[in-house]
Design a protein around this motif. Structure first.
Motif, PDB file in Angstrom:
ATOM      1  N   HIS A  12      52.023 118.430  90.022  1.00  0.00           N
ATOM      2  CA  HIS A  12      51.814 119.872  90.116  1.00  0.00           C
ATOM      3  C   HIS A  12      50.722 120.139  91.140  1.00  0.00           C
ATOM      4  CE1 HIS A  12      49.720 123.601  88.646  1.00  0.00           C
ATOM      5  NE2 HIS A  12      50.935 124.040  88.872  1.00  0.00           N
ATOM      6  N   GLU A  13      50.998 120.979  92.119  1.00  0.00           N
ATOM      7  CA  GLU A  13      50.000 121.356  93.127  1.00  0.00           C
ATOM      8  C   GLU A  13      49.318 120.140  93.754  1.00  0.00           C
ATOM      9  OE1 GLU A  13      49.196 124.535  94.141  1.00  0.00           O
ATOM     10  OE2 GLU A  13      50.683 125.415  92.808  1.00  0.00           O
ATOM     11  N   GLY A  14      50.065 119.038  93.927  1.00  0.00           N
ATOM     12  CA  GLY A  14      49.522 117.856  94.580  1.00  0.00           C
ATOM     13  C   GLY A  14      48.782 116.889  93.679  1.00  0.00           C
ATOM     14  N   HIS A  15      48.729 117.149  92.386  1.00  0.00           N
ATOM     15  CA  HIS A  15      48.099 116.196  91.469  1.00  0.00           C
ATOM     16  C   HIS A  15      49.089 115.754  90.395  1.00  0.00           C
ATOM     17  CE1 HIS A  15      47.101 120.133  89.548  1.00  0.00           C
ATOM     18  NE2 HIS A  15      47.493 119.476  88.475  1.00  0.00           N
ATOM     19  N   LYS A  16      48.781 114.611  89.797  1.00  0.00           N
ATOM     20  CA  LYS A  16      49.657 114.038  88.776  1.00  0.00           C
ATOM     21  C   LYS A  16      49.495 114.766  87.448  1.00  0.00           C
ATOM     22  CE  LYS A  16      49.506 109.474  90.827  1.00  0.00           C
ATOM     23  NZ  LYS A  16      49.034 108.087  90.690  1.00  0.00           N
ATOM     24  N   ILE A  17      50.575 114.717  86.664  1.00  0.00           N
ATOM     25  CA  ILE A  17      50.559 115.198  85.281  1.00  0.00           C
ATOM     26  C   ILE A  17      50.833 113.992  84.398  1.00  0.00           C
ATOM     27  CG2 ILE A  17      51.592 116.704  83.553  1.00  0.00           C
ATOM     28  CD1 ILE A  17      52.565 118.475  85.899  1.00  0.00           C
ATOM     29  N   TYR A  18      49.943 113.778  83.443  1.00  0.00           N
ATOM     30  CA  TYR A  18      50.084 112.681  82.487  1.00  0.00           C
ATOM     31  C   TYR A  18      50.596 113.261  81.173  1.00  0.00           C
ATOM     32  CZ  TYR A  18      47.244 110.058  85.809  1.00  0.00           C
ATOM     33  OH  TYR A  18      46.773 109.447  86.938  1.00  0.00           O
ATOM     34  N   GLY A  19      51.684 112.689  80.652  1.00  0.00           N
ATOM     35  CA  GLY A  19      52.342 113.211  79.467  1.00  0.00           C
ATOM     36  C   GLY A  19      51.679 112.785  78.177  1.00  0.00           C
ATOM     37  N   PRO A  20      52.298 113.207  77.103  1.00  0.00           N
ATOM     38  CA  PRO A  20      53.597 113.892  77.047  1.00  0.00           C
ATOM     39  C   PRO A  20      53.491 115.373  77.405  1.00  0.00           C
ATOM     40  CG  PRO A  20      52.722 113.666  74.832  1.00  0.00           C
ATOM     41  CD  PRO A  20      51.744 112.968  75.763  1.00  0.00           C
ATOM     42  N   VAL A  21      54.640 115.927  77.779  1.00  0.00           N
ATOM     43  CA  VAL A  21      54.757 117.347  78.068  1.00  0.00           C
ATOM     44  C   VAL A  21      55.980 117.878  77.338  1.00  0.00           C
ATOM     45  CG1 VAL A  21      55.210 119.070  79.853  1.00  0.00           C
ATOM     46  CG2 VAL A  21      53.622 117.207  80.315  1.00  0.00           C
ATOM     47  N   ASP A  22      55.788 118.977  76.631  1.00  0.00           N
ATOM     48  CA  ASP A  22      56.872 119.691  75.950  1.00  0.00           C
ATOM     49  C   ASP A  22      56.499 121.169  76.000  1.00  0.00           C
ATOM     50  OD1 ASP A  22      59.078 120.426  74.452  1.00  0.00           O
ATOM     51  OD2 ASP A  22      58.217 119.797  72.536  1.00  0.00           O
ATOM     52  N   GLU A  23      56.773 121.786  77.151  1.00  0.00           N
ATOM     53  CA  GLU A  23      56.355 123.176  77.390  1.00  0.00           C
ATOM     54  C   GLU A  23      56.993 124.133  76.395  1.00  0.00           C
ATOM     55  OE1 GLU A  23      56.908 124.294  81.470  1.00  0.00           O
ATOM     56  OE2 GLU A  23      55.927 122.500  82.190  1.00  0.00           O
ATOM     57  N   PRO A  24      56.309 125.167  76.002  1.00  0.00           N
ATOM     58  CA  PRO A  24      54.967 125.571  76.400  1.00  0.00           C
ATOM     59  C   PRO A  24      53.860 125.038  75.498  1.00  0.00           C
ATOM     60  CG  PRO A  24      55.926 127.340  75.131  1.00  0.00           C
ATOM     61  CD  PRO A  24      56.966 126.224  75.218  1.00  0.00           C
ATOM     62  N   LYS A  25      54.219 124.298  74.449  1.00  0.00           N
ATOM     63  CA  LYS A  25      53.214 123.887  73.470  1.00  0.00           C
ATOM     64  C   LYS A  25      52.374 122.691  73.897  1.00  0.00           C
ATOM     65  CE  LYS A  25      55.595 125.877  69.588  1.00  0.00           C
ATOM     66  NZ  LYS A  25      56.204 125.721  68.299  1.00  0.00           N
ATOM     67  N   VAL A  26      52.981 121.712  74.532  1.00  0.00           N
ATOM     68  CA  VAL A  26      52.286 120.501  74.953  1.00  0.00           C
ATOM     69  C   VAL A  26      52.374 120.426  76.473  1.00  0.00           C
ATOM     70  CG1 VAL A  26      52.194 117.983  74.757  1.00  0.00           C
ATOM     71  CG2 VAL A  26      52.881 119.355  72.782  1.00  0.00           C
ATOM     72  N   LEU A  27      51.214 120.430  77.144  1.00  0.00           N
ATOM     73  CA  LEU A  27      51.191 120.521  78.604  1.00  0.00           C
ATOM     74  C   LEU A  27      50.613 119.290  79.292  1.00  0.00           C
ATOM     75  CD1 LEU A  27      50.069 124.242  78.877  1.00  0.00           C
ATOM     76  CD2 LEU A  27      52.401 123.321  79.003  1.00  0.00           C
ATOM     77  N   GLY A  28      50.074 118.345  78.553  1.00  0.00           N
ATOM     78  CA  GLY A  28      49.568 117.116  79.138  1.00  0.00           C
ATOM     79  C   GLY A  28      48.232 117.275  79.844  1.00  0.00           C
ATOM     80  N   ILE A  29      47.907 116.265  80.624  1.00  0.00           N
ATOM     81  CA  ILE A  29      46.656 116.227  81.372  1.00  0.00           C
ATOM     82  C   ILE A  29      46.988 116.329  82.852  1.00  0.00           C
ATOM     83  CG2 ILE A  29      44.628 114.853  81.960  1.00  0.00           C
ATOM     84  CD1 ILE A  29      44.800 113.625  79.144  1.00  0.00           C
ATOM     85  N   HIS A  30      46.333 117.257  83.521  1.00  0.00           N
ATOM     86  CA  HIS A  30      46.549 117.479  84.946  1.00  0.00           C
ATOM     87  C   HIS A  30      45.406 116.878  85.736  1.00  0.00           C
ATOM     88  CE1 HIS A  30      49.814 120.699  85.081  1.00  0.00           C
ATOM     89  NE2 HIS A  30      49.758 120.275  83.834  1.00  0.00           N
TER      90      HIS A  30
END
Length: 104
Positions: free
Chosen positions: A17-35
């Motif tokens: 996202h926007e040039g940086h990594k996203i570390y999961g888990p991700v389950d939008e919109p409740k769980v968004l992970g680490i950016h």
């Protein structure tokens, strides 16, 4: 419960996202992970206090809308993490310890 300081080793990269990594888990919109990798913001902990945005002398952060998230509907996104000067101001002012900074 703040950000896991070992998230870079403990979590999988699930996107970018926007040039940086996203570390999961991700389950939008409740769980968004680490950016972010240099400047990591745990979007599941961030309460949109804004203190990191104000404290950062090099404008690493900007608001990112996260509608439907149960914690807050916006997050401090480390879109400019490459500019970080490792002053740790953001880490020191975050009231929920949602930020971790490590040099690359």
């Amino acid at each position: 419960m703040g950000i896991d300081p070992n998230y870079r080793q403990n979590r999988q990269v699930v996107g970018e996202h926007e040039g940086h990594k996203i570390y999961g888990p991700v389950d939008e919109p409740k769980v968004l992970g680490i950016h972010g990798t240099i400047v990591g913001v745990d979007f599941d902990v961030c309460i949109a206090d804004g203190s990191c945005i104000t404290a950062c002398p090099v404008n690493v952060f900007r608001w990112f809308d996260t509608p439907g998230n149960p914690v807050s509907e916006k997050k401090a996104d480390p879109f400019n993490e490459q500019a970080c000067i490792f002053c740790m101001a953001c880490v020191n002012v975050c009231p929920v310890a949602a930020i971790d900074v490590k040099p690359p």
